[in-house]
Design an enzyme around this catalytic site. Structure first.
Site, PDB file in Angstrom:
ATOM      1  N   ASP A  21       0.792  -1.245   0.000  1.00 56.12           N
ATOM      2  CA  ASP A  21       0.000   0.000   0.000  1.00 56.12           C
ATOM      3  C   ASP A  21       0.820   1.289   0.000  1.00 56.12           C
ATOM      4  OD1 ASP A  21      -1.874  -1.994   0.280  1.00 56.12           O
ATOM      5  OD2 ASP A  21      -2.725  -1.272   2.148  1.00 56.12           O
ATOM      6  N   GLU A  69      -4.648  -0.812  -1.170  1.00 58.61           N
ATOM      7  CA  GLU A  69      -5.948  -0.841  -0.505  1.00 58.61           C
ATOM      8  C   GLU A  69      -6.860   0.114  -1.259  1.00 58.61           C
ATOM      9  OE1 GLU A  69      -6.012   0.173   3.686  1.00 58.61           O
ATOM     10  OE2 GLU A  69      -8.200   0.166   3.744  1.00 58.61           O
ATOM     11  N   LYS A 126      -6.839  -4.732  -2.869  1.00 53.08           N
ATOM     12  CA  LYS A 126      -7.442  -5.444  -1.742  1.00 53.08           C
ATOM     13  C   LYS A 126      -8.434  -4.537  -1.018  1.00 53.08           C
ATOM     14  CE  LYS A 126      -3.564  -4.367   1.366  1.00 53.08           C
ATOM     15  NZ  LYS A 126      -4.267  -3.536   2.327  1.00 53.08           N
ATOM     16  N   LYS A 129      -7.545  -4.714   5.170  1.00 50.86           N
ATOM     17  CA  LYS A 129      -6.207  -4.360   5.639  1.00 50.86           C
ATOM     18  C   LYS A 129      -5.232  -5.490   5.310  1.00 50.86           C
ATOM     19  CE  LYS A 129      -8.001  -0.601   7.276  1.00 50.86           C
ATOM     20  NZ  LYS A 129      -7.974   0.586   6.380  1.00 50.86           N
ATOM     21  N   VAL A 154       3.308   0.501   4.079  1.00 49.69           N
ATOM     22  CA  VAL A 154       2.616   1.273   5.118  1.00 49.69           C
ATOM     23  C   VAL A 154       1.184   0.771   5.295  1.00 49.69           C
ATOM     24  CG1 VAL A 154       4.009   3.316   4.695  1.00 49.69           C
ATOM     25  CG2 VAL A 154       1.881   3.044   3.407  1.00 49.69           C
ATOM     26  N   CYS A 159      -1.914  -2.298   7.793  1.00 50.12           N
ATOM     27  CA  CYS A 159      -1.931  -3.252   6.673  1.00 50.12           C
ATOM     28  C   CYS A 159      -0.696  -4.150   6.627  1.00 50.12           C
ATOM     29  CB  CYS A 159      -2.125  -2.512   5.367  1.00 50.12           C
ATOM     30  SG  CYS A 159      -3.783  -1.814   5.252  1.00 50.12           S
ATOM     31  N   GLN A 199       8.644 -13.478  21.794  1.00 47.86           N
ATOM     32  CA  GLN A 199       8.228 -14.869  21.985  1.00 47.86           C
ATOM     33  C   GLN A 199       8.865 -15.793  20.942  1.00 47.86           C
ATOM     34  OE1 GLN A 199       4.033 -15.385  23.332  1.00 47.86           O
ATOM     35  NE2 GLN A 199       3.751 -13.304  22.551  1.00 47.86           N
TER      36      GLN A 199
HETATM   37  N1  TIU Z   1      -2.559   0.448   4.279  1.00 49.09           N
HETATM   38  C1  TIU Z   1      -2.961   0.705   5.502  1.00 49.09           C
HETATM   39  O1  TIU Z   1      -2.219   0.565   6.466  1.00 49.09           O
HETATM   40  N2  TIU Z   1      -4.248   1.226   5.631  1.00 49.09           N
HETATM   41  C2  TIU Z   1      -4.652   2.010   6.678  1.00 49.09           C
HETATM   42  O2  TIU Z   1      -5.814   2.364   6.758  1.00 49.09           O
HETATM   43  N3  TIU Z   1      -3.693   2.408   7.559  1.00 49.09           N
HETATM   44  C3  TIU Z   1      -3.835   3.305   8.581  1.00 49.09           C
HETATM   45  O3  TIU Z   1      -2.915   3.432   9.379  1.00 49.09           O
HETATM   46  N4  TIU Z   1      -4.947   4.035   8.659  1.00 49.09           N
END
Ligand code: TIU
Length: 218
Positions: A21, A69, A126, A129, A154, A159, A199
């Site tokens: 993303d 996303e 997609k 998330k 990110v 995600c 862990q």
């Molecule tokens: N790609 C992804 O992480 N989507 C989100 O909505 N992330 C947020 O941190 N909002």
């Protein structure tokens, strides 16, 4: 290769890079991330390290898979529970400065130029998330004989972590590239890295980009 919480058993013939993303909607002003009230400038730090990883995987002849996303223009794949959550300044599907928020085909849904897909690289749209939910990711990985995934993208705790957990449950060995991921919340990024490798590597491993590139080259 060196990694945390212990060495990662990198197998060059079975590893792929998955870039989660890296879209204008999360990284640039006026998109989905900003509409949720976030300072999007923080995410810029992941762009150059992610681009370096992408170049390294291409040079090594290993697959690079991209995700985005986003939703269909008619919102048929966007649950109302997602669109109506909270009080964002713009909701999914609303018109914004980069087109409709988080909608496939709009400028905001595109990957930032530095991390753009090359012809032939899979780009997985997609609705959730996690990148396994309601996508063909499993089939693509099986077709390429992939058993290990290096993660960039990110945001770290949303995600990226969701997809890493999905992959871990499906039997993939997962390594998160530390500087090639970012969060709007530095404390959440730090916590995610820590919980992944806690862990005995309950979700997987983390390592710096330079160590990953060196191991891939070796
Ligand atoms: N790609 C992804 O992480 N989507 C989100 O909505 N992330 C947020 O941190 N909002």
């Amino acid at each position: 290769m060196r990694a945390l919480p212990f060495d990662f058993p990198l197998k060059r013939e079975a590893v792929a890079l998955i870039v989660i993303d890296m879209q204008r909607d999360f990284i640039e002003p006026g998109g989905f991330g900003a509409a949720l009230g976030n300072d999007v400038t923080r995410l810029q730090a992941a762009v150059e390290p992610a681009a370096r990883l992408i170049a390294g995987f291409r040079a090594a002849g290993r697959p690079v898979i991209h995700t985005r996303e986003c939703h269909r223009p008619d919102l048929s794949d966007c649950p109302p529970a997602k669109r109506l959550r909270g009080a964002p300044s713009l909701r999914i599907g609303d018109p914004g400065p980069m087109g409709r928020i988080l909608i496939a085909g709009e400028p905001g849904a595109e990957i930032v130029p530095a991390c753009a897909a090359m012809p032939g690289e899979p780009v997985i749209d997609k609705p959730g998330k996690g990148a396994f939910y309601a996508t063909k990711l499993s089939e693509i990985l099986e077709t390429h004989g992939i058993r290990q995934l290096v993660f960039a993208g990110v945001t770290t705790e949303v995600c990226v972590q969701t997809t890493m957990r999905e992959a871990n449950d499906r039997g993939y060995e997962c390594l998160l590239a530390e500087e090639a991921t970012e969060s709007y919340f530095p404390e959440f990024k730090a916590a995610t890295l820590a919980m992944i490798r806690a862990q005995g590597g309950i979700v997987g491993w983390t390592a710096p980009v330079s160590d990953i590139l060196e191991a891939l080259d070796g």
